[in-house]
Structure formats: structure tokens, C-alpha cells
Design an enzyme around this catalytic site. Sequence first.
Site, PDB file in Angstrom:
ATOM      1  N   MET A   1     -28.945   8.429  38.468  1.00 15.11           N
ATOM      2  CA  MET A   1     -28.901   7.050  38.113  1.00 15.11           C
ATOM      3  C   MET A   1     -28.554   6.316  39.373  1.00 15.11           C
ATOM      4  SD  MET A   1     -27.038   4.308  36.824  1.00 15.11           S
ATOM      5  CE  MET A   1     -25.429   4.357  37.477  1.00 15.11           C
ATOM      6  N   PRO A   2     -29.139   5.327  39.763  1.00 14.62           N
ATOM      7  CA  PRO A   2     -29.993   4.380  39.063  1.00 14.62           C
ATOM      8  C   PRO A   2     -31.421   4.888  38.820  1.00 14.62           C
ATOM      9  CG  PRO A   2     -29.317   3.527  41.228  1.00 14.62           C
ATOM     10  CD  PRO A   2     -28.760   4.887  41.090  1.00 14.62           C
ATOM     11  N   LEU A   3     -32.094   4.180  37.931  1.00 14.08           N
ATOM     12  CA  LEU A   3     -33.482   4.463  37.598  1.00 14.08           C
ATOM     13  C   LEU A   3     -34.350   3.392  38.249  1.00 14.08           C
ATOM     14  CD1 LEU A   3     -35.732   5.835  35.911  1.00 14.08           C
ATOM     15  CD2 LEU A   3     -35.068   4.327  34.030  1.00 14.08           C
TER      16      LEU A   3
ATOM     17  N   VAL B   1     -32.645  -0.101  37.085  1.00 16.32           N
ATOM     18  CA  VAL B   1     -31.631  -0.103  36.036  1.00 16.32           C
ATOM     19  C   VAL B   1     -30.447   0.671  36.597  1.00 16.32           C
ATOM     20  CG1 VAL B   1     -31.044   0.544  33.677  1.00 16.32           C
ATOM     21  CG2 VAL B   1     -33.383  -0.167  34.224  1.00 16.32           C
TER      22      VAL B   1
END
Length: 129
Positions: free
Chosen positions: A1-3, A72
Amino acid sequence: MPLLRFDVIKGRDEASLRKLLDTAHEAMVEAFGVPVRDRYQIVHQHEPYELVIEDTGLGFTRSRDVVLISIVSKTRTVEQKQKLYALLAQRLEAECGLSPQDLMISITENGEADWSFGLGEAQFLTGRL
């Protein structure tokens, strides 16, 4: 993460796409301090008529090379975001030949309960991450 999701117009070869992804990931590692193997990237390729990215009145000249990066992520500081924007613009131009006018970035933030990396668990909540 992040995406990270990359929206591009069809036509780039595999090596060019890989360089785009690698360069963006390196900037993400530096700006957000994420681990090197914390890498989640998706490329969406579109017909030219399926991707309309204008300039919001800023006078940018966009080309067929336009790249929209949608991110995201958990909450980041304003400084981290500004560093990421600058690094992406600089490095994608230097490494991929992408004009900074052809780069648009959007960040959507969410919380620890909004991620499951597998096994039906929210690893940020369980303490595994």
C-alpha cells in the site's frame, strides 16, 4: 500500500510501461517512505477517445503520452504529497521522457480499516502490519 492506478493511451510497449511503473515506485518509496516491496500498481490502457484529460484552465498542452496516476493511500502529510508530485514530474521526465504537462496525479486517502492484503484480515488492525 499505496495502490497506484495508471491510466494511459494504448501504444506504449512493455519496456516503456515497466520503466514508468519502476520510476513511479522509486519516487513513492522516497516521498512516502514505503518499503521497497510495498508495491501495488495497475495499468489501464485506453483508446485515445476514452481518455479525456484537459488542463482545468491552466494552459497545459497535453499529448497522447498523458498519464493519470490515481493513488489510494493512508493519510500522508502535505509535505510528503508535494515531494511525491515533484519527484514524479522530475523523474518521469528524466527517465521516461514524459512532459510534466502530460502528468496528472490524484490522491484519495483512507484508513487502516480499509485495507486487507489477503486472508480476509485487516492487517493494519490486527497488528500484522
